[in-house]
Design a protein around this motif. Structure first.
Motif, PDB file in Angstrom:
ATOM      1  N   ARG A   1       4.141  -0.519  -0.261  1.00 31.42           N
ATOM      2  CA  ARG A   1       4.367   0.181   1.010  1.00 31.42           C
ATOM      3  C   ARG A   1       4.888  -0.791   2.072  1.00 31.42           C
ATOM      4  NH1 ARG A   1      -0.028   2.402   1.175  1.00 31.42           N
ATOM      5  NH2 ARG A   1       0.636   4.480   0.503  1.00 31.42           N
ATOM      6  N   HIS A   2       4.285  -1.964   2.157  1.00 29.48           N
ATOM      7  CA  HIS A   2       4.726  -2.942   3.151  1.00 29.48           C
ATOM      8  C   HIS A   2       6.136  -3.447   2.862  1.00 29.48           C
ATOM      9  CE1 HIS A   2       1.061  -3.290   5.456  1.00 29.48           C
ATOM     10  NE2 HIS A   2       0.334  -3.514   4.375  1.00 29.48           N
ATOM     11  N   ALA A   3       6.432  -3.716   1.589  1.00 28.40           N
ATOM     12  CA  ALA A   3       7.707  -4.346   1.244  1.00 28.40           C
ATOM     13  C   ALA A   3       8.841  -3.345   1.087  1.00 28.40           C
ATOM     14  CB  ALA A   3       7.549  -5.156  -0.046  1.00 28.40           C
ATOM     15  N   MET A   4       8.559  -2.177   0.501  1.00 31.90           N
ATOM     16  CA  MET A   4       9.621  -1.283   0.076  1.00 31.90           C
ATOM     17  C   MET A   4       9.552   0.113   0.673  1.00 31.90           C
ATOM     18  SD  MET A   4       9.735  -2.314  -3.968  1.00 31.90           S
ATOM     19  CE  MET A   4       9.897  -4.022  -4.513  1.00 31.90           C
ATOM     20  N   GLY A   5       8.509   0.420   1.437  1.00 29.32           N
ATOM     21  CA  GLY A   5       8.469   1.682   2.135  1.00 29.32           C
ATOM     22  C   GLY A   5       7.513   2.698   1.543  1.00 29.32           C
ATOM     23  N   ASP A   6       7.227   3.737   2.341  1.00 25.85           N
ATOM     24  CA  ASP A   6       6.235   4.745   1.973  1.00 25.85           C
ATOM     25  C   ASP A   6       6.655   5.578   0.770  1.00 25.85           C
ATOM     26  OD1 ASP A   6       4.489   4.032   3.973  1.00 25.85           O
ATOM     27  OD2 ASP A   6       5.269   5.489   5.414  1.00 25.85           O
ATOM     28  N   GLU A   7       7.943   5.876   0.658  1.00 28.18           N
ATOM     29  CA  GLU A   7       8.384   6.784  -0.406  1.00 28.18           C
ATOM     30  C   GLU A   7       8.102   6.188  -1.780  1.00 28.18           C
ATOM     31  OE1 GLU A   7      12.523   8.829  -1.983  1.00 28.18           O
ATOM     32  OE2 GLU A   7      12.303   8.360   0.148  1.00 28.18           O
ATOM     33  N   LEU A   8       8.493   4.918  -1.990  1.00 32.99           N
ATOM     34  CA  LEU A   8       8.241   4.305  -3.283  1.00 32.99           C
ATOM     35  C   LEU A   8       6.743   4.075  -3.486  1.00 32.99           C
ATOM     36  CD1 LEU A   8       9.374   3.173  -5.899  1.00 32.99           C
ATOM     37  CD2 LEU A   8       9.613   0.952  -4.771  1.00 32.99           C
ATOM     38  N   ALA A   9       6.019   3.771  -2.408  1.00 39.19           N
ATOM     39  CA  ALA A   9       4.566   3.584  -2.532  1.00 39.19           C
ATOM     40  C   ALA A   9       3.896   4.861  -3.022  1.00 39.19           C
ATOM     41  CB  ALA A   9       3.975   3.147  -1.190  1.00 39.19           C
ATOM     42  N   GLN A  10       4.361   6.008  -2.553  1.00 34.74           N
ATOM     43  CA  GLN A  10       3.784   7.276  -3.006  1.00 34.74           C
ATOM     44  C   GLN A  10       4.055   7.501  -4.490  1.00 34.74           C
ATOM     45  OE1 GLN A  10       5.373  10.261  -0.387  1.00 34.74           O
ATOM     46  NE2 GLN A  10       4.324   9.448   1.417  1.00 34.74           N
ATOM     47  N   VAL A  11       5.258   7.109  -4.934  1.00 32.31           N
ATOM     48  CA  VAL A  11       5.584   7.221  -6.359  1.00 32.31           C
ATOM     49  C   VAL A  11       4.661   6.309  -7.170  1.00 32.31           C
ATOM     50  CG1 VAL A  11       7.362   6.825  -8.098  1.00 32.31           C
ATOM     51  CG2 VAL A  11       7.974   7.853  -5.904  1.00 32.31           C
ATOM     52  N   CYS A  12       4.483   5.072  -6.708  1.00 37.03           N
ATOM     53  CA  CYS A  12       3.613   4.127  -7.417  1.00 37.03           C
ATOM     54  C   CYS A  12       2.179   4.645  -7.466  1.00 37.03           C
ATOM     55  CB  CYS A  12       3.656   2.756  -6.747  1.00 37.03           C
ATOM     56  SG  CYS A  12       5.220   1.870  -6.971  1.00 37.03           S
ATOM     57  N   ALA A  13       1.718   5.199  -6.359  1.00 34.51           N
ATOM     58  CA  ALA A  13       0.348   5.711  -6.327  1.00 34.51           C
ATOM     59  C   ALA A  13       0.151   6.814  -7.355  1.00 34.51           C
ATOM     60  CB  ALA A  13       0.012   6.215  -4.930  1.00 34.51           C
ATOM     61  N   SER A  14       1.140   7.698  -7.494  1.00 33.62           N
ATOM     62  CA  SER A  14       1.005   8.799  -8.448  1.00 33.62           C
ATOM     63  C   SER A  14       1.042   8.307  -9.887  1.00 33.62           C
ATOM     64  CB  SER A  14       2.114   9.833  -8.219  1.00 33.62           C
ATOM     65  OG  SER A  14       3.379   9.295  -8.564  1.00 33.62           O
ATOM     66  N   VAL A  15       1.690   7.159 -10.127  1.00 30.91           N
ATOM     67  CA  VAL A  15       1.775   6.608 -11.483  1.00 30.91           C
ATOM     68  C   VAL A  15       0.586   5.712 -11.793  1.00 30.91           C
ATOM     69  CG1 VAL A  15       3.108   5.054 -12.970  1.00 30.91           C
ATOM     70  CG2 VAL A  15       4.289   6.780 -11.585  1.00 30.91           C
ATOM     71  N   PHE A  16       0.151   4.915 -10.819  1.00 34.82           N
ATOM     72  CA  PHE A  16      -0.890   3.925 -11.062  1.00 34.82           C
ATOM     73  C   PHE A  16      -2.294   4.522 -11.136  1.00 34.82           C
ATOM     74  CE2 PHE A  16       1.731   0.367  -8.796  1.00 34.82           C
ATOM     75  CZ  PHE A  16       2.608   0.356  -9.863  1.00 34.82           C
ATOM     76  N   ARG A  17      -2.513   5.619 -10.431  1.00 33.33           N
ATOM     77  CA  ARG A  17      -3.874   6.155 -10.335  1.00 33.33           C
ATOM     78  C   ARG A  17      -4.098   7.261 -11.358  1.00 33.33           C
ATOM     79  NH1 ARG A  17      -3.643   7.146  -3.844  1.00 33.33           N
ATOM     80  NH2 ARG A  17      -3.730   4.952  -3.153  1.00 33.33           N
ATOM     81  N   PRO A  18      -5.283   7.316 -11.977  1.00 29.47           N
ATOM     82  CA  PRO A  18      -5.601   8.452 -12.858  1.00 29.47           C
ATOM     83  C   PRO A  18      -5.610   9.751 -12.050  1.00 29.47           C
ATOM     84  CG  PRO A  18      -7.186   6.651 -13.140  1.00 29.47           C
ATOM     85  CD  PRO A  18      -6.367   6.316 -11.922  1.00 29.47           C
ATOM     86  N   ASP A  19      -5.113  10.816 -12.653  1.00 33.32           N
ATOM     87  CA  ASP A  19      -5.061  12.106 -11.969  1.00 33.32           C
ATOM     88  C   ASP A  19      -5.328  13.208 -12.989  1.00 33.32           C
ATOM     89  OD1 ASP A  19      -4.434  14.428 -10.565  1.00 33.32           O
ATOM     90  OD2 ASP A  19      -2.897  13.425  -9.360  1.00 33.32           O
ATOM     91  N   PRO A  20      -6.597  13.537 -13.221  1.00 38.00           N
ATOM     92  CA  PRO A  20      -6.927  14.551 -14.236  1.00 38.00           C
ATOM     93  C   PRO A  20      -6.262  15.898 -13.989  1.00 38.00           C
ATOM     94  CG  PRO A  20      -8.894  13.350 -13.537  1.00 38.00           C
ATOM     95  CD  PRO A  20      -7.795  12.952 -12.597  1.00 38.00           C
TER      96      PRO A  20
END
Length: 361
Positions: free
Chosen positions: A205-224
């Motif tokens: 988020r700090h380096a590349m912005g909120d949009e990519l951070a949201q994508v990373c969050a959806s991939v990195f975190r478990p989501d049953p």
């Protein structure tokens, strides 16, 4: 999961953010390896969204004195140098952050001994903060960051069993008790390694912005909930197979017809596009023609046959789609750098036929 893909080569003008990762003799190196894997995943996601123009992370793994460590062998090389597909050298890119993994120590006095024994690293942390970089810490790595004297009045997350000792040593730093990861200005801290994915997302988020951070969050975190929805959608055939693309259809056809003569028109028909469109797809995504790719697939089959069978070179040529053994030899040399006979000599997994015979005396 998908059709064959080639990572996009980053543009020379694509911004890069370098993360320095010092490893002490006491460091929990697994923290660093896990974090680098997250950086690599962020690079892949950025590339999928923006191609060659996407920003990227690079990293350097350093020793306690700040010297880059030698590259590790084989598949471990990416942990000590820049990511595959990244043209920048490991030292390339903007110096952006320092990552301090936790370290092994039996108790609070042991932690203090490690921190006091690496004051040079604490000074490096201070200089990095003075230059506007961020510092990322896991667990007791916070002692090394706090010893820099630059983090007064900041907040940090630590494991509960370290809090009393840390508060005695650094009363000016505020410990957060209700979250595993804290993002406070230049300092990102996580209490335990399971928070590394959230820390990596905050860094993105700090380096590349909120949009990519949201994508990373959806991939990195478990989501049953998403997992159930994806399986349900697949069962109802709402999600098509990822391999169902022009390039995937063409390559799948090639793989099942390696021993048959090449026909661009027939291949385009199998891919459900015009020959001109098919040529454009191969050039755009693989930087080669369909025939070039077919030769590489045929040579891959030839290698296997040379390694595990005693078939003659002309027979192997026919099995790989070449009626003329001389043409097969020329193409094999072009793609492997050696003749079929030389390749078999170096890589054969079968003993020569003469050794099969047992003489009866």
């Amino acid at each position: 999961m998908a059709a064959p893909s080639v990572p996009s080569v980053p543009s020379a003008t694509a911004p890069t953010f370098r993360i320095d990762i010092p490893l002490l003799p006491e460091s929990a190196a697994g923290n660093a390896l896990q974090f680098i894997d997250l950086l690599r995943s962020a690079n892949v996601l950025a590339s999928l969204r923006a191609g060659a123009a996407s920003p990227r992370f690079t990293w350097r793994v350093l020793d306690a004195a700040g010297r880059p460590l030698m590259a590790l062998p084989g598949p471990l090389a990416v942990y000590s140098q820049a990511d595959e597909g990244t043209q920048d050298a490991p030292s390339g890119g903007l110096a952006y952050a320092l990552f301090l993994p936790s370290f092994h120590a039996a108790d609070i006095p042991g932690i203090r001994n490690v921190a006091s024994g690496h004051q040079r690293l604490s000074r490096q942390v201070g200089m990095a903060l003075d230059q506007g970089q961020r510092v990322l810490t896991v667990g007791n790595g916070a002692w090394l960051a706090a010893s820099s004297g630059r983090l007064q009045d900041r907040q940090a997350s630590l494991p509960w069993f370290y809090m009393a000792g840390f508060e005695r040593d650094f009363p000016g730093i505020h410990l957060v008790t209700d979250q595993d990861v804290t993002d406070d200005g230049p300092w990102l801290s996580c209490a335990l390694p399971h928070g590394l994915s959230d820390m990596a997302t905050a860094l993105v988020r700090h380096a590349m912005g909120d949009e990519l951070a949201q994508v990373c969050a959806s991939v990195f975190r478990p989501d049953p909930e998403r997992a159930r929805a994806a399986l349900q959608a697949h069962a109802q055939q709402h999600i098509p197979a990822t391999r169902d693309s022009t390039l995937a259809r063409a390559i799948a056809f090639m793989e099942s017809h390696l021993d048959q003569p090449y026909s661009l028109a027939r291949l385009a028909e199998a891919a459900a596009v015009s020959p001109r469109t098919l040529l454009r797809h191969f050039q755009l995504e693989l930087s080669q023609s369909p025939l070039d790719h077919l030769h590489s697939l045929r040579c891959a089959r030839a290698k296997v046959l040379l390694e595990v069978t005693l078939e003659s070179v002309p027979s192997i040529a026919v099995a790989c789609g070449y009626a003329d053994p001389a043409a097969f030899r020329r193409i094999f040399v072009r793609y492997t750098g050696m003749s079929p006979a030389e390749y078999r000599k170096r890589h054969a997994l079968r003993a020569p036929r003469r050794r099969w015979r047992v003489e009866v005396r």
